[in-house]
Design a protein around this motif. Structure first.
Motif, PDB file in Angstrom:
ATOM      1  N   ALA A  27     -11.629  65.461   0.655  1.00  0.00           N
ATOM      2  CA  ALA A  27     -12.786  66.357   0.767  1.00  0.00           C
ATOM      3  C   ALA A  27     -12.590  67.625  -0.063  1.00  0.00           C
ATOM      4  CB  ALA A  27     -13.040  66.695   2.233  1.00  0.00           C
ATOM      5  N   ASN A  28     -11.373  68.124  -0.110  1.00  0.00           N
ATOM      6  CA  ASN A  28     -11.083  69.309  -0.920  1.00  0.00           C
ATOM      7  C   ASN A  28     -11.302  68.998  -2.399  1.00  0.00           C
ATOM      8  OD1 ASN A  28     -10.095  72.036  -1.260  1.00  0.00           O
ATOM      9  ND2 ASN A  28      -8.194  71.117  -2.008  1.00  0.00           N
ATOM     10  N   LYS A  29     -10.791  67.875  -2.848  1.00  0.00           N
ATOM     11  CA  LYS A  29     -10.953  67.452  -4.241  1.00  0.00           C
ATOM     12  C   LYS A  29     -12.433  67.232  -4.573  1.00  0.00           C
ATOM     13  CE  LYS A  29      -7.836  64.830  -6.548  1.00  0.00           C
ATOM     14  NZ  LYS A  29      -7.507  65.844  -7.481  1.00  0.00           N
ATOM     15  N   ALA A  30     -13.221  66.772  -3.595  1.00  0.00           N
ATOM     16  CA  ALA A  30     -14.649  66.523  -3.811  1.00  0.00           C
ATOM     17  C   ALA A  30     -15.469  67.811  -3.858  1.00  0.00           C
ATOM     18  CB  ALA A  30     -15.190  65.607  -2.719  1.00  0.00           C
ATOM     19  N   GLY A  31     -14.887  68.927  -3.364  1.00  0.00           N
ATOM     20  CA  GLY A  31     -15.591  70.209  -3.449  1.00  0.00           C
ATOM     21  C   GLY A  31     -16.174  70.738  -2.154  1.00  0.00           C
ATOM     22  N   PHE A  32     -15.830  70.149  -1.021  1.00  0.00           N
ATOM     23  CA  PHE A  32     -16.333  70.667   0.254  1.00  0.00           C
ATOM     24  C   PHE A  32     -15.618  71.968   0.611  1.00  0.00           C
ATOM     25  CE2 PHE A  32     -17.640  66.247   0.674  1.00  0.00           C
ATOM     26  CZ  PHE A  32     -18.916  66.395   1.214  1.00  0.00           C
ATOM     27  N   SER A  33     -16.297  72.827   1.351  1.00  0.00           N
ATOM     28  CA  SER A  33     -15.709  74.098   1.786  1.00  0.00           C
ATOM     29  C   SER A  33     -14.704  73.850   2.912  1.00  0.00           C
ATOM     30  CB  SER A  33     -16.806  75.044   2.299  1.00  0.00           C
ATOM     31  OG  SER A  33     -17.321  74.580   3.539  1.00  0.00           O
ATOM     32  N   TYR A  34     -13.875  74.840   3.163  1.00  0.00           N
ATOM     33  CA  TYR A  34     -12.890  74.751   4.238  1.00  0.00           C
ATOM     34  C   TYR A  34     -13.577  74.470   5.580  1.00  0.00           C
ATOM     35  CZ  TYR A  34      -9.206  76.077   7.486  1.00  0.00           C
ATOM     36  OH  TYR A  34      -8.297  76.074   8.506  1.00  0.00           O
ATOM     37  N   GLU A  35     -14.679  75.176   5.865  1.00  0.00           N
ATOM     38  CA  GLU A  35     -15.400  75.000   7.126  1.00  0.00           C
ATOM     39  C   GLU A  35     -15.968  73.589   7.254  1.00  0.00           C
ATOM     40  OE1 GLU A  35     -15.942  77.590   5.005  1.00  0.00           O
ATOM     41  OE2 GLU A  35     -14.952  79.160   6.168  1.00  0.00           O
ATOM     42  N   GLU A  36     -16.525  73.067   6.169  1.00  0.00           N
ATOM     43  CA  GLU A  36     -17.056  71.703   6.193  1.00  0.00           C
ATOM     44  C   GLU A  36     -15.939  70.689   6.438  1.00  0.00           C
ATOM     45  OE1 GLU A  36     -20.843  71.898   3.144  1.00  0.00           O
ATOM     46  OE2 GLU A  36     -18.823  72.032   2.289  1.00  0.00           O
TER      47      GLU A  36
END
Length: 145
Positions: A27-36
């Motif tokens: 998810a981090n690599k995909a660009g989601f925020s920390y909260e998401e």
């Protein structure tokens, strides 16, 4: 073209952290925020915990298959088992626990309620085993603001 990563773990509580760590990286690599990502981790943990607690008997150890699918619109996480299924009845979208006393709320189903609150889409299929598909869309917070 959609890409996916598949992970299979023993249906035991001590392996759920592996799923959470994998989800964080993807998810981090995909660009989601920390909260998401934190919301997704809670929902995925709940789905995996349901498998550990309910899908397999102690005498019949099983596995959990997880598939992370990065799509143009977001990410779908499929949590599947081959254990005991249950009859899923979706709650109405207007269902709320805010006006209920604690003694009026049953423990069963709260995890699914939480998954619905944290994810953009939740699907449950329970014919042979159970499959839960959790979807989080990109940019959802900005659209809702």
């Amino acid at each position: 073209m959609n890409s996916f990563i598949r992970l299979t773990i023993p249906a035991r509580a001590e392996f759920i952290d592996v799923v959470r760590l994998t989800l964080f990286g993807i998810a981090n690599k995909a660009g989601f925020s920390y909260e998401e990502i934190e919301d997704m981790k809670v929902a995925v943990t709940e789905a995996c915990t349901n498998v550990v607690l309910h899908a397999y008997s102690n005498a019949q150890p099983g596995v959990v298959d997880i598939r992370f699918e990065i799509e143009e619109k977001g990410i779908s996480i499929r949590i599947k088992d081959e254990g005991t299924s249950f009859k899923y009845e979706p709650a109405s979208k207007s269902a709320s626990l805010h006006d209920k006393e604690l003694n009026e709320i049953s423990a069963g189903g709260l995890g699914l309620f939480m998954m619905h609150a944290l994810m953009d889409k939740v699907e449950v299929f329970s014919e042979k085993g159970t499959e839960v598909i959790l979807t989080k869309l990109f940019g959802r917070k900005e659209e809702m603001a």
